[in-house]
Write a protein that holds these residues in place. Structure first.
Motif, PDB file in Angstrom:
ATOM      1  N   HIS A  75      10.420 -49.460  -6.449  1.00  0.00           N
ATOM      2  CA  HIS A  75      10.835 -48.532  -5.391  1.00  0.00           C
ATOM      3  C   HIS A  75      11.192 -47.178  -5.993  1.00  0.00           C
ATOM      4  O   HIS A  75      11.704 -47.107  -7.103  1.00  0.00           O
ATOM      5  N   ILE A  76      10.916 -46.113  -5.271  1.00  0.00           N
ATOM      6  CA  ILE A  76      11.367 -44.774  -5.652  1.00  0.00           C
ATOM      7  C   ILE A  76      11.953 -44.100  -4.425  1.00  0.00           C
ATOM      8  O   ILE A  76      11.465 -44.293  -3.298  1.00  0.00           O
ATOM      9  N   GLU A  77      13.009 -43.357  -4.647  1.00  0.00           N
ATOM     10  CA  GLU A  77      13.686 -42.708  -3.517  1.00  0.00           C
ATOM     11  C   GLU A  77      14.197 -41.341  -3.952  1.00  0.00           C
ATOM     12  O   GLU A  77      14.612 -41.149  -5.106  1.00  0.00           O
ATOM     13  N   PHE A  78      14.166 -40.384  -3.027  1.00  0.00           N
ATOM     14  CA  PHE A  78      14.702 -39.049  -3.289  1.00  0.00           C
ATOM     15  C   PHE A  78      15.991 -38.863  -2.494  1.00  0.00           C
ATOM     16  O   PHE A  78      16.008 -39.059  -1.275  1.00  0.00           O
ATOM     17  N   VAL A  79      17.066 -38.487  -3.184  1.00  0.00           N
ATOM     18  CA  VAL A  79      18.358 -38.250  -2.541  1.00  0.00           C
ATOM     19  C   VAL A  79      18.725 -36.781  -2.748  1.00  0.00           C
ATOM     20  O   VAL A  79      18.904 -36.335  -3.882  1.00  0.00           O
ATOM     21  N   ILE A 130      11.590 -38.146   2.717  1.00  0.00           N
ATOM     22  CA  ILE A 130      11.288 -39.525   3.135  1.00  0.00           C
ATOM     23  C   ILE A 130       9.783 -39.769   3.113  1.00  0.00           C
ATOM     24  O   ILE A 130       9.307 -40.818   2.652  1.00  0.00           O
ATOM     25  N   GLU A 131       9.021 -38.804   3.596  1.00  0.00           N
ATOM     26  CA  GLU A 131       7.569 -38.930   3.647  1.00  0.00           C
ATOM     27  C   GLU A 131       6.986 -39.104   2.240  1.00  0.00           C
ATOM     28  O   GLU A 131       6.127 -39.969   2.007  1.00  0.00           O
ATOM     29  N   ALA A 132       7.483 -38.301   1.288  1.00  0.00           N
ATOM     30  CA  ALA A 132       6.986 -38.386  -0.089  1.00  0.00           C
ATOM     31  C   ALA A 132       7.340 -39.734  -0.716  1.00  0.00           C
ATOM     32  O   ALA A 132       6.506 -40.369  -1.376  1.00  0.00           O
ATOM     33  N   SER A 133       8.574 -40.192  -0.514  1.00  0.00           N
ATOM     34  CA  SER A 133       8.970 -41.480  -1.107  1.00  0.00           C
ATOM     35  C   SER A 133       8.201 -42.635  -0.462  1.00  0.00           C
ATOM     36  O   SER A 133       7.795 -43.579  -1.147  1.00  0.00           O
ATOM     37  N   ASN A 134       7.949 -42.570   0.852  1.00  0.00           N
ATOM     38  CA  ASN A 134       7.176 -43.619   1.520  1.00  0.00           C
ATOM     39  C   ASN A 134       5.745 -43.682   0.978  1.00  0.00           C
ATOM     40  O   ASN A 134       5.188 -44.772   0.765  1.00  0.00           O
ATOM     41  N   PHE A 135       5.148 -42.510   0.765  1.00  0.00           N
ATOM     42  CA  PHE A 135       3.781 -42.486   0.229  1.00  0.00           C
ATOM     43  C   PHE A 135       3.742 -43.100  -1.168  1.00  0.00           C
ATOM     44  O   PHE A 135       2.868 -43.916  -1.481  1.00  0.00           O
ATOM     45  N   LEU A 136       4.714 -42.715  -2.014  1.00  0.00           N
ATOM     46  CA  LEU A 136       4.761 -43.262  -3.367  1.00  0.00           C
ATOM     47  C   LEU A 136       4.967 -44.778  -3.333  1.00  0.00           C
ATOM     48  O   LEU A 136       4.272 -45.529  -4.030  1.00  0.00           O
ATOM     49  N   ASN A 137       5.902 -45.234  -2.516  1.00  0.00           N
ATOM     50  CA  ASN A 137       6.203 -46.663  -2.483  1.00  0.00           C
ATOM     51  C   ASN A 137       5.025 -47.495  -2.004  1.00  0.00           C
ATOM     52  O   ASN A 137       4.873 -48.664  -2.380  1.00  0.00           O
ATOM     53  N   ALA A 138       4.181 -46.888  -1.186  1.00  0.00           N
ATOM     54  CA  ALA A 138       3.000 -47.614  -0.695  1.00  0.00           C
ATOM     55  C   ALA A 138       1.953 -47.814  -1.797  1.00  0.00           C
ATOM     56  O   ALA A 138       1.082 -48.671  -1.677  1.00  0.00           O
ATOM     57  N   HIS A 139       2.071 -47.007  -2.872  1.00  0.00           N
ATOM     58  CA  HIS A 139       1.014 -47.052  -3.894  1.00  0.00           C
ATOM     59  C   HIS A 139       1.486 -47.414  -5.305  1.00  0.00           C
ATOM     60  O   HIS A 139       0.655 -47.672  -6.172  1.00  0.00           O
ATOM     61  N   ILE A 140       2.795 -47.439  -5.535  1.00  0.00           N
ATOM     62  CA  ILE A 140       3.257 -47.677  -6.907  1.00  0.00           C
ATOM     63  C   ILE A 140       3.780 -49.087  -7.134  1.00  0.00           C
ATOM     64  O   ILE A 140       3.917 -49.514  -8.278  1.00  0.00           O
ATOM     65  N   GLN A 142      -3.852 -35.272  -0.048  1.00  0.00           N
ATOM     66  CA  GLN A 142      -3.994 -33.976   0.621  1.00  0.00           C
ATOM     67  C   GLN A 142      -4.182 -34.141   2.126  1.00  0.00           C
ATOM     68  O   GLN A 142      -3.723 -33.318   2.923  1.00  0.00           O
ATOM     69  N   GLN A 143      -4.849 -35.218   2.516  1.00  0.00           N
ATOM     70  CA  GLN A 143      -5.088 -35.450   3.936  1.00  0.00           C
ATOM     71  C   GLN A 143      -3.841 -36.003   4.633  1.00  0.00           C
ATOM     72  O   GLN A 143      -3.583 -35.705   5.800  1.00  0.00           O
ATOM     73  N   ALA A 144      -3.049 -36.815   3.900  1.00  0.00           N
ATOM     74  CA  ALA A 144      -1.918 -37.502   4.522  1.00  0.00           C
ATOM     75  C   ALA A 144      -0.629 -36.688   4.519  1.00  0.00           C
ATOM     76  O   ALA A 144       0.234 -36.890   5.372  1.00  0.00           O
ATOM     77  N   LEU A 145      -0.499 -35.777   3.557  1.00  0.00           N
ATOM     78  CA  LEU A 145       0.773 -35.076   3.383  1.00  0.00           C
ATOM     79  C   LEU A 145       0.597 -33.567   3.427  1.00  0.00           C
ATOM     80  O   LEU A 145      -0.459 -33.045   3.084  1.00  0.00           O
ATOM     81  N   ASP A 146       1.667 -32.889   3.810  1.00  0.00           N
ATOM     82  CA  ASP A 146       1.619 -31.426   3.740  1.00  0.00           C
ATOM     83  C   ASP A 146       1.860 -30.989   2.295  1.00  0.00           C
ATOM     84  O   ASP A 146       2.154 -31.800   1.416  1.00  0.00           O
ATOM     85  N   GLN A 179       3.279 -33.170  -0.929  1.00  0.00           N
ATOM     86  CA  GLN A 179       2.380 -33.441  -2.067  1.00  0.00           C
ATOM     87  C   GLN A 179       3.055 -33.079  -3.376  1.00  0.00           C
ATOM     88  O   GLN A 179       2.982 -33.829  -4.361  1.00  0.00           O
ATOM     89  N   LEU A 180       3.721 -31.926  -3.388  1.00  0.00           N
ATOM     90  CA  LEU A 180       4.402 -31.470  -4.598  1.00  0.00           C
ATOM     91  C   LEU A 180       5.505 -32.449  -4.992  1.00  0.00           C
ATOM     92  O   LEU A 180       5.697 -32.751  -6.174  1.00  0.00           O
ATOM     93  N   LEU A 181       6.210 -32.972  -4.010  1.00  0.00           N
ATOM     94  CA  LEU A 181       7.257 -33.954  -4.291  1.00  0.00           C
ATOM     95  C   LEU A 181       6.683 -35.234  -4.890  1.00  0.00           C
ATOM     96  O   LEU A 181       7.262 -35.816  -5.806  1.00  0.00           O
ATOM     97  N   VAL A 182       5.558 -35.668  -4.375  1.00  0.00           N
ATOM     98  CA  VAL A 182       4.899 -36.866  -4.901  1.00  0.00           C
ATOM     99  C   VAL A 182       4.570 -36.672  -6.379  1.00  0.00           C
ATOM    100  O   VAL A 182       4.820 -37.537  -7.226  1.00  0.00           O
ATOM    101  N   GLU A 183       3.993 -35.509  -6.709  1.00  0.00           N
ATOM    102  CA  GLU A 183       3.628 -35.235  -8.098  1.00  0.00           C
ATOM    103  C   GLU A 183       4.867 -35.146  -8.984  1.00  0.00           C
ATOM    104  O   GLU A 183       4.909 -35.710 -10.077  1.00  0.00           O
ATOM    105  N   GLN A 184       5.896 -34.437  -8.517  1.00  0.00           N
ATOM    106  CA  GLN A 184       7.122 -34.297  -9.300  1.00  0.00           C
ATOM    107  C   GLN A 184       7.841 -35.633  -9.462  1.00  0.00           C
ATOM    108  O   GLN A 184       8.438 -35.913 -10.496  1.00  0.00           O
ATOM    109  N   GLY A 185       7.754 -36.458  -8.425  1.00  0.00           N
ATOM    110  CA  GLY A 185       8.452 -37.734  -8.450  1.00  0.00           C
ATOM    111  C   GLY A 185       7.970 -38.667  -9.537  1.00  0.00           C
ATOM    112  O   GLY A 185       8.725 -39.528 -10.005  1.00  0.00           O
ATOM    113  N   LEU A 186       6.726 -38.494  -9.976  1.00  0.00           N
ATOM    114  CA  LEU A 186       6.217 -39.299 -11.094  1.00  0.00           C
ATOM    115  C   LEU A 186       6.273 -38.523 -12.398  1.00  0.00           C
ATOM    116  O   LEU A 186       6.566 -39.082 -13.452  1.00  0.00           O
ATOM    117  N   ALA A 187       5.998 -37.220 -12.332  1.00  0.00           N
ATOM    118  CA  ALA A 187       5.950 -36.417 -13.553  1.00  0.00           C
ATOM    119  C   ALA A 187       7.314 -36.336 -14.240  1.00  0.00           C
ATOM    120  O   ALA A 187       7.382 -36.165 -15.454  1.00  0.00           O
TER     121      ALA A 187
END
Length: 356
Positions: free
Chosen positions: A148-152, A187-197, A217-221, A225-233
């Motif tokens: 699980h990953i979450e942004f607070v 929430i949107e970024a963490s949900n996308f990550l959790n669906a794939h990680i 790019q199609q699913a997120l604004d 998208q930037l949060l998704v990348e930062q959340g793993l990087a």
């Protein structure tokens, strides 16, 4: 040398040229000294005059395989020549049963407590002792499967990224938020990550997210998208946030092999570079890039280009065959590659078994 070039170069050499080239390289690997035509005429399997040998040596020099360090000296293999020898002529031997048993007994004796630290330290010591080079072990943190990953949000431009593994480990990192990020985008970024990680390691998750770039790019604004990348990087480096650890034994062996002050300084720079985070990660990348033992001669790798050293390296793996580290030998370019390759290979297999 590109292996595709080896057959072409090999085809251009007749048997006499091959014999002379092999003897030049084998002599260099044995004592590091140039060999001249008179000495070659005594050790070749067929009788050839020194003049004939000099003509062949001239042809080999034209191909870039050998060179004369001094006008009146014999010949030494070039770096290209060493690579050609390794790819086209070298016959890799195998360790004897006694050698295998000795390596295993030493590693097991050091690791009776099953401490990974003692196993890896002893492995580097053994490689150093058997090779007369420097034994190197790169120990990366084993990557756990993610849950699980979450942004607070902490403040308007800061958030806490919380990463939970399936084993229950929790790691936190503070990340910078782009201006204008809303709670729903977090929430949107963490949900996308959790669906794939889920079930993947950090490395595997990064690869999966990179593969899904178009879908992201199609699913997120753009901000999500930037949060998704930062959340793993934010978990940079091998094995997540903890940097890889380098264990080196036998540095003195390398210092004994050089005499000039400039060479000593280059070796010091090499070890300084190795012990940076970038250097250790590069070593791990070198080992991961191939399925087994890999040989890098001199400037074939930029990490070793200044020192003129060679590296023989292999990965070791966990029970799921994931690369969790690397081990090998660093030494002068006249390493006994045929002997060191099976030594490194067996030690890597042994360490893989003991750490599972």
């Amino acid at each position: 040398m590109n292996k595709a070039v080896v057959p072409e170069t090999l085809q251009s050499l007749d048997q006499r040229s091959r014999d002379i080239f092999r003897r030049i390289v084998e002599s260099y690997l044995g004592d590091g000294e140039p060999v001249g035509s008179r000495n070659l005429s005594r050790i070749l399997p067929v009788s050839l005059s020194p003049a004939t040998i000099r003509n062949v040596m001239s042809d080999l020099e034209h191909l870039g395989l050998v060179y004369a360090p001094h006008v009146s000296a014999g010949r030494l293999p070039t770096q290209l020549g060493l690579r050609f020898f390794v790819d086209a002529f070298m016959e890799v031997g195998d360790l004897s049963s006694a050698e295998r048993n000795s390596i295993e007994a030493q590693v097991r004796a050091s690791g009776e407590s099953q401490s990974a630290e003692s196993v890896l330290t002893q492995a580097s010591q053994i490689l150093s002792g058997m090779s007369r080079g420097a034994g190197l072990v790169l120990a990366s943190k084993a990557e756990g499967a993610l849950k699980h990953i979450e942004f607070v949000r902490l403040e308007p431009t800061k958030a806490l990224a919380v990463l939970v593994t399936q084993s229950g480990d929790i790691e936190n990192r503070v990340i910078d938020l782009p201006l204008g990020v809303t709670p729903s985008q977090l929430i949107e970024a963490s949900n996308f990550l959790n669906a794939h990680i889920q079930g993947r390691t950090i490395t595997e998750a990064r690869q999966e997210i990179a593969r899904l770039k178009e879908e992201t790019q199609q699913a997120l604004d753009a901000l999500s998208q930037l949060l998704v990348e930062q959340g793993l990087a934010i978990w940079g480096g091998a094995g997540g946030g903890q940097p890889a650890r380098l264990i080196v034994r036998g540095r003195g062996n390398l210092l004994e092999s050089v005499s000039a002050e400039a060479d000593l300084e280059r070796l010091r720079h090499l070890f300084d570079d190795l012990e940076t985070k970038e250097g250790t990660l590069q070593l791990l990348d070198l080992a991961e890039a191939g399925p087994g033992v890999r040989i890098f001669i001199g400037s074939e790798n930029k990490l070793f280009s200044l020192s003129g050293s060679s590296l023989v390296i292999a990965p070791y793996r966990d029970s799921e065959q994931r690369v969790i580290g690397a081990l090998g030998v660093i030494g002068p370019t006249r390493l006994n590659y045929a002997r060191i390759v099976p030594m490194v290979d067996y030690t890597a297999q042994l360490v893989s078994r003991l750490l599972r």
